[in-house]
Design a protein around this motif. Structure first.
Motif, PDB file in Angstrom:
ATOM      1  N   GLU A  70       0.818  -1.213   0.000  1.00  0.00           N
ATOM      2  CA  GLU A  70       0.000   0.000   0.000  1.00  0.00           C
ATOM      3  C   GLU A  70       0.854   1.266   0.000  1.00  0.00           C
ATOM      4  OE1 GLU A  70      -4.094  -0.737   2.165  1.00  0.00           O
ATOM      5  OE2 GLU A  70      -2.452  -1.324   3.509  1.00  0.00           O
ATOM      6  N   GLN A  71       2.066   1.182   0.547  1.00  0.00           N
ATOM      7  CA  GLN A  71       2.921   2.355   0.594  1.00  0.00           C
ATOM      8  C   GLN A  71       3.682   2.578  -0.732  1.00  0.00           C
ATOM      9  OE1 GLN A  71       2.788   0.128   3.257  1.00  0.00           O
ATOM     10  NE2 GLN A  71       1.453   1.547   4.370  1.00  0.00           N
ATOM     11  N   CYS A  72       4.138   1.500  -1.342  1.00  0.00           N
ATOM     12  CA  CYS A  72       4.956   1.625  -2.555  1.00  0.00           C
ATOM     13  C   CYS A  72       4.132   1.557  -3.832  1.00  0.00           C
ATOM     14  CB  CYS A  72       6.010   0.515  -2.604  1.00  0.00           C
ATOM     15  SG  CYS A  72       7.162   0.571  -1.230  1.00  0.00           S
ATOM     16  N   ASP A  73       2.857   1.166  -3.700  1.00  0.00           N
ATOM     17  CA  ASP A  73       1.979   1.042  -4.862  1.00  0.00           C
ATOM     18  C   ASP A  73       2.585   0.070  -5.879  1.00  0.00           C
ATOM     19  OD1 ASP A  73      -0.202   1.502  -6.501  1.00  0.00           O
ATOM     20  OD2 ASP A  73       0.742   3.218  -7.501  1.00  0.00           O
ATOM     21  N   GLN A  74       3.013  -1.085  -5.389  1.00  0.00           N
ATOM     22  CA  GLN A  74       3.632  -2.085  -6.259  1.00  0.00           C
ATOM     23  C   GLN A  74       3.174  -3.484  -5.883  1.00  0.00           C
ATOM     24  OE1 GLN A  74       7.866  -0.959  -5.753  1.00  0.00           O
ATOM     25  NE2 GLN A  74       7.920  -0.977  -7.989  1.00  0.00           N
ATOM     26  N   LEU A  75       3.262  -4.383  -6.883  1.00  0.00           N
ATOM     27  CA  LEU A  75       2.920  -5.781  -6.662  1.00  0.00           C
ATOM     28  C   LEU A  75       4.179  -6.583  -6.359  1.00  0.00           C
ATOM     29  CD1 LEU A  75       0.360  -6.233  -9.550  1.00  0.00           C
ATOM     30  CD2 LEU A  75      -0.148  -6.228  -7.116  1.00  0.00           C
ATOM     31  N   ASN A  95      -6.910  -6.477  -6.887  1.00  0.00           N
ATOM     32  CA  ASN A  95      -7.010  -5.559  -8.019  1.00  0.00           C
ATOM     33  C   ASN A  95      -6.757  -4.133  -7.548  1.00  0.00           C
ATOM     34  OD1 ASN A  95      -7.461  -4.492 -10.538  1.00  0.00           O
ATOM     35  ND2 ASN A  95      -9.691  -4.545 -10.375  1.00  0.00           N
ATOM     36  N   PRO A  96      -5.502  -3.760  -7.322  1.00  0.00           N
ATOM     37  CA  PRO A  96      -5.176  -2.415  -6.809  1.00  0.00           C
ATOM     38  C   PRO A  96      -5.091  -1.376  -7.931  1.00  0.00           C
ATOM     39  CG  PRO A  96      -3.200  -3.689  -7.018  1.00  0.00           C
ATOM     40  CD  PRO A  96      -4.302  -4.569  -7.479  1.00  0.00           C
ATOM     41  N   MET A 118      14.127   0.080   5.740  1.00  0.00           N
ATOM     42  CA  MET A 118      13.354   1.221   5.281  1.00  0.00           C
ATOM     43  C   MET A 118      11.871   0.887   5.094  1.00  0.00           C
ATOM     44  SD  MET A 118      13.956   3.474   1.816  1.00  0.00           S
ATOM     45  CE  MET A 118      15.711   3.514   2.103  1.00  0.00           C
ATOM     46  N   THR A 119      11.558  -0.383   4.821  1.00  0.00           N
ATOM     47  CA  THR A 119      10.178  -0.731   4.477  1.00  0.00           C
ATOM     48  C   THR A 119       9.575  -1.794   5.392  1.00  0.00           C
ATOM     49  OG1 THR A 119      11.019  -2.370   2.903  1.00  0.00           O
ATOM     50  CG2 THR A 119      10.554  -0.163   2.053  1.00  0.00           C
ATOM     51  N   LYS A 120      10.186  -2.023   6.542  1.00  0.00           N
ATOM     52  CA  LYS A 120       9.726  -3.104   7.421  1.00  0.00           C
ATOM     53  C   LYS A 120       8.317  -2.873   7.974  1.00  0.00           C
ATOM     54  CE  LYS A 120      11.898  -1.205  11.590  1.00  0.00           C
ATOM     55  NZ  LYS A 120      12.877  -1.460  12.674  1.00  0.00           N
ATOM     56  N   ASN A 121       7.843  -1.596   7.983  1.00  0.00           N
ATOM     57  CA  ASN A 121       6.514  -1.291   8.528  1.00  0.00           C
ATOM     58  C   ASN A 121       5.451  -1.140   7.444  1.00  0.00           C
ATOM     59  OD1 ASN A 121       7.411  -1.228  11.246  1.00  0.00           O
ATOM     60  ND2 ASN A 121       8.221   0.829  10.939  1.00  0.00           N
ATOM     61  N   HIS A 122       5.792  -1.499   6.205  1.00  0.00           N
ATOM     62  CA  HIS A 122       4.815  -1.370   5.121  1.00  0.00           C
ATOM     63  C   HIS A 122       3.701  -2.391   5.291  1.00  0.00           C
ATOM     64  CE1 HIS A 122       7.369   0.996   1.985  1.00  0.00           C
ATOM     65  NE2 HIS A 122       7.382   1.544   3.196  1.00  0.00           N
ATOM     66  N   THR A 123       2.529  -2.053   4.767  1.00  0.00           N
ATOM     67  CA  THR A 123       1.371  -2.956   4.866  1.00  0.00           C
ATOM     68  C   THR A 123       1.009  -3.489   3.482  1.00  0.00           C
ATOM     69  OG1 THR A 123      -0.112  -1.044   4.687  1.00  0.00           O
ATOM     70  CG2 THR A 123       0.448  -1.819   6.905  1.00  0.00           C
ATOM     71  N   PHE A 124       0.502  -4.719   3.456  1.00  0.00           N
ATOM     72  CA  PHE A 124       0.193  -5.398   2.195  1.00  0.00           C
ATOM     73  C   PHE A 124      -1.263  -5.817   2.127  1.00  0.00           C
ATOM     74  CE2 PHE A 124       4.732  -5.790   2.005  1.00  0.00           C
ATOM     75  CZ  PHE A 124       5.027  -5.867   0.659  1.00  0.00           C
ATOM     76  N   LEU A 125      -1.803  -5.763   0.921  1.00  0.00           N
ATOM     77  CA  LEU A 125      -3.062  -6.421   0.587  1.00  0.00           C
ATOM     78  C   LEU A 125      -2.671  -7.648  -0.221  1.00  0.00           C
ATOM     79  CD1 LEU A 125      -5.168  -3.319  -0.551  1.00  0.00           C
ATOM     80  CD2 LEU A 125      -5.182  -4.426   1.681  1.00  0.00           C
TER      81      LEU A 125
END
Length: 202
Positions: free
Chosen positions: A22-27, A54-55, A41-48
């Protein structure tokens, strides 16, 4: 911009992109997702996550209803242009695209390092396997040598026992023959004596 989940991972471009950051807008594929969350740097990012993900809609700042255009390196979070002014003015931040490029490079470096370690481990296993086979062959050879030596010792002992028995047998036969001859001589002598006595009586 991330595409539909039917696309492949945007990092390694090989696995299925079932995880959307959700933070990087990437699959991400499952492997790249794990590497992504292990990165400082990205350990706290959240994922769907999910195969039907279908983002398509661009992620935005819910507080200011603005698209994320920057990434705050100190807070490890994406921010919009209003967040920059209000909450992150003195922070170190970069454009989302620049940040994701850096993350891609870092993930690639981690993957490359793990691949090298894996290759090194495989080489060590191969070497250990070859050494093990050599050791086993050495043990088998040693066992055969010990067996050959023991067989020679047993054969030598058996031959010695046989020779001893043969010698004793020869000696016993000679003794028996000698005793037999003596008995025969004695019997002949006694027979002769009896004949003489009979003649004198007549």
């Amino acid at each position: 911009m991330a595409q539909a989940a039917s696309k492949t991972c945007e990092i390694c471009v090989s696995g299925p992109g079932y995880n959307y950051c959700e933070q990087c807008d990437q699959l991400f594929c499952d492997g790249c997702k794990i590497s992504h969350l292990r990165t400082k740097m990205t350990k706290n990012h959240t994922f769907l996550s999910g195969p039907n993900l279908n983002p398509e809609v661009k992620q935005y700042c819910k507080e200011h209803d603005e698209n994320f255009i920057y990434y705050c390196r100190e807070c490890s979070t994406p921010i919009c242009k209003i967040c920059v002014i209000k909450k992150h003015k003195s922070h170190d931040f970069a454009e989302i695209k620049e940040s994701t490029e850096g993350i891609k490079a870092e993930v690639k470096m981690v993957i490359d390092m793990k691949m090298k370690n894996l290759q090194s481990n495989i080489a060590d296993i191969d070497q250990g396997s070859n050494q093990y086979k050599t050791d086993v062959n050495g043990v088998i050879h040693a066992i055969r040598e010990v067996g050959r030596t023991l067989k020679e010792m047993i054969d030598e002992k058996v031959e010695g026992l046989i020779n001893t028995v043969k010698k004793k047998d020869t000696k016993n036969v000679q003794t028996l023959e000698s005793v037999g001859n003596e008995l025969k001589q004695l019997w002949i002598k006694q027979k002769s004596n009896r004949s003489s006595i009979k003649k004198h009586r007549v």
